[in-house]
Write a protein that holds these residues in place. Structure first.
Motif, PDB file in Angstrom:
ATOM      1  N   GLN A  46       0.836  -1.198   0.000  1.00 11.01           N
ATOM      2  CA  GLN A  46       0.000   0.000   0.000  1.00 11.01           C
ATOM      3  C   GLN A  46       0.873   1.251   0.000  1.00 11.01           C
ATOM      4  OE1 GLN A  46      -2.198   1.212   3.569  1.00 11.01           O
ATOM      5  NE2 GLN A  46      -3.981   1.664   2.289  1.00 11.01           N
ATOM      6  N   SER A  48       0.967   5.069   0.810  1.00 12.40           N
ATOM      7  CA  SER A  48       0.264   6.072   1.605  1.00 12.40           C
ATOM      8  C   SER A  48       1.022   7.386   1.493  1.00 12.40           C
ATOM      9  CB  SER A  48       0.190   5.648   3.073  1.00 12.40           C
ATOM     10  OG  SER A  48      -0.465   4.413   3.214  1.00 12.40           O
ATOM     11  N   SER A  98      -1.275   6.257  -4.589  1.00 10.09           N
ATOM     12  CA  SER A  98      -1.606   6.164  -3.172  1.00 10.09           C
ATOM     13  C   SER A  98      -3.078   5.829  -2.997  1.00 10.09           C
ATOM     14  CB  SER A  98      -1.297   7.486  -2.455  1.00 10.09           C
ATOM     15  OG  SER A  98       0.095   7.675  -2.320  1.00 10.09           O
ATOM     16  N   ARG A 100      -4.130   5.739   0.426  1.00 14.00           N
ATOM     17  CA  ARG A 100      -4.397   6.406   1.706  1.00 14.00           C
ATOM     18  C   ARG A 100      -3.718   7.762   1.720  1.00 14.00           C
ATOM     19  NH1 ARG A 100      -3.962   3.872   7.765  1.00 14.00           N
ATOM     20  NH2 ARG A 100      -5.596   2.606   6.820  1.00 14.00           N
ATOM     21  N   CYS A 102      -2.914  10.866   4.387  1.00 14.40           N
ATOM     22  CA  CYS A 102      -2.904  11.230   5.796  1.00 14.40           C
ATOM     23  C   CYS A 102      -2.517  12.691   5.966  1.00 14.40           C
ATOM     24  CB  CYS A 102      -1.925  10.347   6.566  1.00 14.40           C
ATOM     25  SG  CYS A 102      -2.005  10.572   8.349  1.00 14.40           S
ATOM     26  N   GLU A 132      -8.634   6.449   1.260  1.00 17.19           N
ATOM     27  CA  GLU A 132      -8.710   6.261   2.700  1.00 17.19           C
ATOM     28  C   GLU A 132      -8.149   7.521   3.345  1.00 17.19           C
ATOM     29  OE1 GLU A 132      -7.858   1.407   2.833  1.00 17.19           O
ATOM     30  OE2 GLU A 132      -6.521   2.817   3.881  1.00 17.19           O
ATOM     31  N   CYS A 134      -6.818   9.652   6.464  1.00 11.78           N
ATOM     32  CA  CYS A 134      -6.226   9.478   7.781  1.00 11.78           C
ATOM     33  C   CYS A 134      -5.813  10.844   8.312  1.00 11.78           C
ATOM     34  CB  CYS A 134      -5.007   8.557   7.694  1.00 11.78           C
ATOM     35  SG  CYS A 134      -4.130   8.307   9.252  1.00 11.78           S
ATOM     36  N   CYS A 194      -4.335   3.567  13.562  1.00 11.69           N
ATOM     37  CA  CYS A 194      -2.971   3.460  13.048  1.00 11.69           C
ATOM     38  C   CYS A 194      -2.050   3.820  14.213  1.00 11.69           C
ATOM     39  CB  CYS A 194      -2.768   4.419  11.873  1.00 11.69           C
ATOM     40  SG  CYS A 194      -1.067   4.496  11.242  1.00 11.69           S
ATOM     41  N   SER A 224      -3.337  -0.617  11.290  1.00  8.86           N
ATOM     42  CA  SER A 224      -2.075  -0.221  10.676  1.00  8.86           C
ATOM     43  C   SER A 224      -1.041  -0.009  11.778  1.00  8.86           C
ATOM     44  CB  SER A 224      -2.256   1.062   9.859  1.00  8.86           C
ATOM     45  OG  SER A 224      -1.033   1.508   9.315  1.00  8.86           O
ATOM     46  N   ARG A 266       3.613  -0.968   8.436  1.00  6.68           N
ATOM     47  CA  ARG A 266       4.112   0.102   7.565  1.00  6.68           C
ATOM     48  C   ARG A 266       5.576   0.408   7.844  1.00  6.68           C
ATOM     49  NH1 ARG A 266       0.137   3.433   7.982  1.00  6.68           N
ATOM     50  NH2 ARG A 266      -0.765   2.711   6.037  1.00  6.68           N
ATOM     51  N   SER A 289       3.338  -1.790   3.543  1.00  9.00           N
ATOM     52  CA  SER A 289       2.883  -0.426   3.320  1.00  9.00           C
ATOM     53  C   SER A 289       4.064   0.514   3.512  1.00  9.00           C
ATOM     54  CB  SER A 289       1.754  -0.061   4.289  1.00  9.00           C
ATOM     55  OG  SER A 289       1.311   1.261   4.077  1.00  9.00           O
ATOM     56  N   PHE A 291       5.178   4.982   3.226  1.00  8.49           N
ATOM     57  CA  PHE A 291       4.803   6.368   2.960  1.00  8.49           C
ATOM     58  C   PHE A 291       5.615   6.870   1.777  1.00  8.49           C
ATOM     59  CE2 PHE A 291       3.252   6.881   7.434  1.00  8.49           C
ATOM     60  CZ  PHE A 291       1.976   7.303   7.092  1.00  8.49           C
TER      61      PHE A 291
END
Length: 325
Positions: A46, A48, A98, A100, A102, A132, A134, A194, A224, A266, A289, A291
């Motif tokens: 994933q 993010s 992406s 997600r 955040c 998603e 966050c 998370c 998460s 993550r 996952s 970032f």
């Protein structure tokens, strides 16, 4: 995959998790990889995106954080971004793969004011993009969490950072119990959790395991679990801490994967100091996952670019989750 709920335990002891962490490295990675494949598509990661929507000027004294107002860093204070700017970033994140998005604000706690009203609007608009959504905004009450949930918030990030026993060595402006209470408020509001921690703070191996044990003993595991390597920010009390050893990261990821099999694990802060081979070990150990982002920043510290990440995933035979690549 995820229908065999009997395989999820919530009664882990520190000794059990320490025994897992200390297994011979290749045995540990093999076992974690097997768990990963039972619960998740092995080839999917994933992506993010984390955006700082309000930067710096935080009244807290987290020893690792360059956004604390009391430390002399080169990080510029930035007021809450306009909603349109945030939505534009979210659209580009989605286009880049992406799933997600955040939004982070350097606040000690959420206050019921116009800034929170603006966060609510951001959540609504980013949610409408099909991402998603966050947020990580500091401590919040259950009623504030419910407002976020009603606006479409999918997840709330609130890391434990370290063990309850070591916590006071890193932060004095809030307690470990404050963090657990916020997680409880988030869960009660129907938002996914998370929560993870940071290694490299000067903590012991036992502290690392105690932090994981707190998460793995929750009635419902965080959906998460970010595992962060300390990003050493000049001007903070921890700027001269040694670089985190890659095998410590691999052991933490593998232990988290075994203890919390259904969770996304993550690989978070510190990736810029890892080469591709080191990151590959983390994926093999159960990380699924990362970032990434257009600004090549993870809040206020450097992070690989989206193009570099996509190239790396392709070379490793991995693909972004949910994008149909």
């Amino acid at each position: 995959m995820k229908d065999n709920l009997k395989s999820i335990r919530h009664d882990w002891t520190k000794d059990e998790l320490l025994g897992i962490y200390n297994k011979p490295l290749l045995t540990l990675v093999f076992e974690a990889a097997a768990v990963h494949r039972q619960w998740h598509p092995a080839e999917e990661v994933q992506l993010s995106t984390l955006l700082s929507v309000k930067t710096g000027g935080c009244p807290e004294d987290c020893s690792y954080c360059g956004q604390a107002a009391r430390y002399h860093t080169d990080i510029e204070v930035q007021a809450l971004l306009p909603t349109a700017t945030v939505v534009a970033h979210a659209k580009r994140a989605k286009d880049s793969g992406s799933t997600r998005f955040c939004m982070a604000a350097a606040w000690r706690e959420v206050r019921d004011n116009r800034d929170f009203d603006r966060i609510i609007e951001m959540v609504k608009e980013v949610n409408a993009l099909g991402l998603e959504v966050c947020c990580t905004l500091g401590m919040l009450t259950e009623s504030q969490a419910r407002r976020l949930q009603e606006a479409g918030l999918y997840a709330y990030n609130h890391n434990l950072d370290t063990s309850e026993e070591y916590y006071d060595e890193i932060i004095s402006t809030r307690t470990f119990d404050n963090r657990v209470k916020t997680i409880t408020n988030v869960r009660n509001a129907g938002i996914t959790v998370c929560s993870g921690g940071i290694i490299g703070l000067g903590e012991s191996k036992t502290d690392r395991i105690a932090m994981l044990c707190t998460l793995a003993s929750m009635e419902k595991h965080p959906e998460s679990v970010p595992i962060n390597a300390l990003a050493r920010v000049k001007g903070t009390p921890l700027e001269n801490n040694p670089k985190v050893d890659i095998w410590d990261m691999v052991r933490m990821i593998a232990t988290a994967r075994i203890a919390m099999p259904a969770s996304m694990v993550r690989l978070s802060a510190g990736r810029l100091e890892m080469d591709e081979v080191e990151q590959a070990w983390c994926f093999m150990a159960g990380a699924n996952s990362i970032f990434t982002g257009e600004r090549e920043r993870l809040l206020v510290t450097p992070n690989p670019s989206i193009s570099d990440d996509l190239d790396m995933l392709a070379r490793l035979g991995l693909k972004p989750m949910g994008k149909g690549w």
